[in-house]
Scaffold this motif. Structure first.
Motif, PDB file in Angstrom:
ATOM      1  N   THR A 156      44.442  52.579  62.046  1.00 34.37           N
ATOM      2  CA  THR A 156      45.714  52.138  62.618  1.00 34.37           C
ATOM      3  C   THR A 156      46.814  52.607  61.669  1.00 34.37           C
ATOM      4  N   GLY A 157      47.983  52.891  62.217  1.00 30.14           N
ATOM      5  CA  GLY A 157      49.044  53.432  61.372  1.00 30.14           C
ATOM      6  C   GLY A 157      48.784  54.858  60.952  1.00 30.14           C
ATOM      7  N   ILE A 158      48.077  55.616  61.771  1.00 30.86           N
ATOM      8  CA  ILE A 158      47.673  56.981  61.404  1.00 30.86           C
ATOM      9  C   ILE A 158      48.850  57.940  61.310  1.00 30.86           C
ATOM     10  N   THR A 159      49.957  57.639  61.981  1.00 35.11           N
ATOM     11  CA  THR A 159      51.101  58.552  61.945  1.00 35.11           C
ATOM     12  C   THR A 159      51.987  58.337  60.721  1.00 35.11           C
ATOM     13  N   GLY A 160      51.681  57.331  59.904  1.00 35.57           N
ATOM     14  CA  GLY A 160      52.472  57.080  58.710  1.00 35.57           C
ATOM     15  C   GLY A 160      52.025  57.923  57.536  1.00 35.57           C
ATOM     16  N   GLN A 161      52.694  57.727  56.412  1.00 30.37           N
ATOM     17  CA  GLN A 161      52.360  58.482  55.195  1.00 30.37           C
ATOM     18  C   GLN A 161      50.886  58.332  54.827  1.00 30.37           C
ATOM     19  N   ASP A 162      50.433  57.098  54.639  1.00 32.48           N
ATOM     20  CA  ASP A 162      49.059  56.885  54.209  1.00 32.48           C
ATOM     21  C   ASP A 162      48.056  57.298  55.271  1.00 32.48           C
ATOM     22  N   GLY A 163      48.369  57.004  56.530  1.00 36.12           N
ATOM     23  CA  GLY A 163      47.464  57.355  57.610  1.00 36.12           C
ATOM     24  C   GLY A 163      47.222  58.847  57.693  1.00 36.12           C
ATOM     25  N   SER A 164      48.268  59.638  57.486  1.00 41.10           N
ATOM     26  CA  SER A 164      48.108  61.095  57.584  1.00 41.10           C
ATOM     27  C   SER A 164      47.263  61.642  56.440  1.00 41.10           C
ATOM     28  N   TYR A 165      47.508  61.155  55.221  1.00 34.76           N
ATOM     29  CA  TYR A 165      46.697  61.613  54.087  1.00 34.76           C
ATOM     30  C   TYR A 165      45.250  61.141  54.210  1.00 34.76           C
ATOM     31  N   LEU A 166      45.073  59.916  54.689  1.00 32.59           N
ATOM     32  CA  LEU A 166      43.711  59.402  54.855  1.00 32.59           C
ATOM     33  C   LEU A 166      42.963  60.194  55.920  1.00 32.59           C
ATOM     34  N   ALA A 167      43.632  60.523  57.032  1.00 33.00           N
ATOM     35  CA  ALA A 167      42.987  61.320  58.076  1.00 33.00           C
ATOM     36  C   ALA A 167      42.550  62.680  57.523  1.00 33.00           C
ATOM     37  N   THR A 217      58.832  59.303  72.893  1.00 37.36           N
ATOM     38  CA  THR A 217      58.617  60.554  72.168  1.00 37.36           C
ATOM     39  C   THR A 217      57.419  60.400  71.240  1.00 37.36           C
ATOM     40  N   PHE A 218      56.796  61.512  70.902  1.00 36.95           N
ATOM     41  CA  PHE A 218      55.682  61.491  69.964  1.00 36.95           C
ATOM     42  C   PHE A 218      56.210  61.379  68.535  1.00 36.95           C
ATOM     43  N   ASN A 219      55.491  60.632  67.713  1.00 34.31           N
ATOM     44  CA  ASN A 219      55.843  60.490  66.302  1.00 34.31           C
ATOM     45  C   ASN A 219      54.647  60.919  65.467  1.00 34.31           C
ATOM     46  N   ILE A 271      50.721  64.490  61.305  1.00 34.43           N
ATOM     47  CA  ILE A 271      49.300  64.781  61.556  1.00 34.43           C
ATOM     48  C   ILE A 271      49.082  65.897  62.572  1.00 34.43           C
ATOM     49  N   ASP A 272      50.158  66.496  63.077  1.00 34.67           N
ATOM     50  CA  ASP A 272      49.990  67.569  64.069  1.00 34.67           C
ATOM     51  C   ASP A 272      49.120  68.701  63.548  1.00 34.67           C
ATOM     52  N   HIS A 273      49.238  69.016  62.259  1.00 35.28           N
ATOM     53  CA  HIS A 273      48.485  70.135  61.700  1.00 35.28           C
ATOM     54  C   HIS A 273      46.986  69.861  61.640  1.00 35.28           C
ATOM     55  N   LEU A 274      46.577  68.602  61.796  1.00 34.00           N
ATOM     56  CA  LEU A 274      45.161  68.254  61.703  1.00 34.00           C
ATOM     57  C   LEU A 274      44.418  68.481  63.012  1.00 34.00           C
ATOM     58  N   TYR A 275      45.149  68.595  64.097  1.00 29.60           N
ATOM     59  CA  TYR A 275      44.502  68.598  65.404  1.00 29.60           C
ATOM     60  C   TYR A 275      43.942  69.955  65.792  1.00 29.60           C
ATOM     61  N   VAL A 276      44.595  71.017  65.370  1.00 29.65           N
ATOM     62  CA  VAL A 276      44.172  72.364  65.749  1.00 29.65           C
ATOM     63  C   VAL A 276      43.476  73.028  64.574  1.00 29.65           C
ATOM     64  N   ASP A 277      42.212  73.310  64.734  1.00 28.31           N
ATOM     65  CA  ASP A 277      41.426  73.977  63.700  1.00 28.31           C
ATOM     66  C   ASP A 277      40.703  75.158  64.336  1.00 28.31           C
ATOM     67  N   PRO A 278      41.128  76.387  64.044  1.00 29.47           N
ATOM     68  CA  PRO A 278      40.520  77.557  64.682  1.00 29.47           C
ATOM     69  C   PRO A 278      39.048  77.744  64.336  1.00 29.47           C
ATOM     70  N   HIS A 279      38.586  77.106  63.267  1.00 31.16           N
ATOM     71  CA  HIS A 279      37.191  77.236  62.862  1.00 31.16           C
ATOM     72  C   HIS A 279      36.324  76.120  63.429  1.00 31.16           C
ATOM     73  N   ASP A 280      36.917  75.241  64.199  1.00 33.18           N
ATOM     74  CA  ASP A 280      36.201  74.089  64.730  1.00 33.18           C
ATOM     75  C   ASP A 280      35.949  74.304  66.222  1.00 33.18           C
TER      76      ASP A 280
END
Length: 355
Positions: free
Chosen positions: A19-30, A49-51, A55-64
Motif C-alpha cells: 500500500t502506498g506504492i506510488t510514494g517515495q518509499d513504495g517506489s523504492y521498495l517495489a 489522474t494517475f499519480n 513507478i512508471d519505469h518499473l512496469y515496462v521491461d523489454p527483457h521480461d
C-alpha cells in the motif's frame, strides 16, 4: 503509464502487496523487491489522474515476458475491498506504507489522518485475519510517535506524540502488536526516522529546500519561506531504509525495529548543505513565515538503531549532507529538462537504482 490490472490468483513463491506504492518509499521498495524476483502488487486510490510517476519505469521491461508489477484500485478506508484484494492476490508479504503522512497537514485534517493512518492499518490487519492467509506484515511506524520524548529514541522509548499524525501512528503501532500477540500473525513495526531522496514529495521540508536551492540557482525563484529552523531530525537515505523494511520480514521472529542514522541535523544545517552546493548563502534567500510552524513542535528526533544493526545487519551509509547534494543535483537536472536547457551532464546520479 501503469494502469490497474484485474485481480488474479498468484502462484509464485514471493508475492508482495504494497500500500502506498506510488510514494517515495513504495517506489523504492517495489524496485528492490522486483530485483529480488518478487511479483509485486500495489494498491492505489481511484482518481481523475494517475499519480504513478515514481513507478512508471518499473512496469515496462523489454527483457521480461510480462509485467511483474500489477496495480489495483483500493483504499484503506474500504475494508471489504481490502478483503477481496488479499483473497485474490494471496501475498506472502504485505507492506503497509499508505498514510496521510504530512505532519503539518494532520493538524488541519485530524479526522482524515486518524481514519487513514490509524484505522486504515487496522482494516488491513483485519482483512489478513479474515481471509486467513499466512503472510508476513510490515507496518510503517514513525519517529513522530516519540514526539516529546528526549533523544536518543529506541524501541524502548516511551511514545509521546505531538501531532494527530503521530497519535494515529501510535494507534497503528499498537494494533500491529495486538494482532501479532493475539492471533500469532508475523507482524512487525518499522519505526523509521526521517528518510529522504529525490522522490520525496514537494511539500516536505527537505524537498522544499532542495527545489528552492535549485530554482534560485537557476534564477526562477528569489525567496524561500520557512518555519522552525532549529528542529533537529535524524535524516537518512530512503533506498537504504526500504532495504531495512525487507530485512525485518526475513527475520526468524517478528519484532519491532528502529531505523535511523543516530545523527541529529537541524533544518538550518540542511539549508546550509543544500544552498552551499550551488554556491549560495541560504541567509540571503530564506525568510521566516509563522504559517509553517506547528501548533505543537517536536524539538528533536534522533534514533538509536543498535538493534537493527545487531540483529538485521542493517547499516546506513549516506549522511544528511550527501542527501542534500543528491537531491539538489536531481532537482537541478529536472528543472533544466523542464526548461529545455538539457546540457551535457554526467551520468545520472548514483541514487538511481540500477544506474
Amino acid at each position: 503509464m501503469i494502469t490497474p490490472d484485474r485481480e488474479r490468483q498468484v502462484t509464485t513463491n514471493n508475492v508482495a502487496l504494497i500500500t502506498g506504492i506510488t510514494g517515495q518509499d513504495g517506489s523504492y521498495l517495489a524496485e528492490l523487491l522486483l530485483q529480488k524476483g518478487y511479483e509485486v502488487h500495489g494498491i492505489i486510490r481511484r482518481a481523475s489522474t494517475f499519480n504513478t510517476a515514481r513507478i512508471d519505469h518499473l512496469y515496462v521491461d523489454p527483457h521480461d515476458v510480462g509485467p511483474r508489477l500489477t496495480l489495483h484500485y483500493g483504499d484503506l478506508g474500504d475494508g471489504s475491498r481490502l478483503n477481496t484484494l488479499i483473497a485474490a492476490i494471496r501475498p506472502t508479504e504485505i507492506y503497509n506504507l499508505a498514510a496521510q503522512s504530512h505532519v503539518r497537514v494532520s493538524f488541519d485534517e485530524p479526522t482524515y489522518t486518524g481514519d487513514t493512518t490509524g484505522l486504515g492499518s487496522m482494516r488491513l490487519l483485519q482483512a489478513v485475519r479474515a481471509v486467513g492467509i499466512s503472510c508476513r506484515y510490515y507496518q510503517a511506524s514513525s519517529s513522530e510517535m516519540f514526539g516529546g520524548s528526549p533523544p536518543p529514541q529506541n524501541e524502548s522509548t516511551a511514545f509521546y506524540p505531538r501531532s494527530p499524525y503521530g497519535a494515529a501512528k501510535v494507534y497503528a503501532y499498537w494494533m500491529t502488536r495486538n494482532y501479532r500477540e493475539a492471533y500469532d500473525l508475523f507482524a512487525v513495526n518499522g519505526i523509521l526516522f526521517n528518510h529522504e531522496s529525490p522522490r520525496r514529495g514537494e511539500t516536505f521540508v527537505t524537498r522544499k529546500i532542495t527545489q528552492a536551492a535549485a530554482r534560485i540557482a537557476l534564477g526562477t525563484q528569489k525567496e524561500l519561506f520557512m518555519g522552525n529552523l532549529d528542529a533537529v531530525r535524524d535524516w537518512g537515505y530512503a533506498p537504504e531504509y526500504v532495504e531495512g523494511m525487507w530485512r525485518m520480514l526475513q527475520a526468524d521472529t517478528p519484532q519491532d525495529y528502529v531505523l535511523a542514522t543516530g545523527v541529529g541535523v537541524t533544518v538550518r544545517d540542511f539549508l546550509e548543505a543544500s544552498f552551499s552546493h550551488v554556491g549560495l548563502d541560504w541567509q540571503d534567500h530564506v525568510r521566516f513565515d509563522e504559517r509553517y510552524l506547528r501548533p505543537t513542535e517536536v524539538d528533536a528526533l534522533v534514533g538509536d538503531a543498535t538493534k537493527a544493526r545487531t540483529e538485521l545487519g542493517w547499516v546506513p551509509t549516506v549522511c544528511a549532507a550527501d542527501i542534500a547534494r543528491i537531491m539538489v543535483d536531481a532537482d537541478l537536472k529536472a528543472l533544466e529538462h523542464e526548461a529545455g536547457s538539457w546540457h551535457d551532464t554526467p551520468d545520472v546520479p548514483s541514487w538511481r537504482v540500477g544506474a
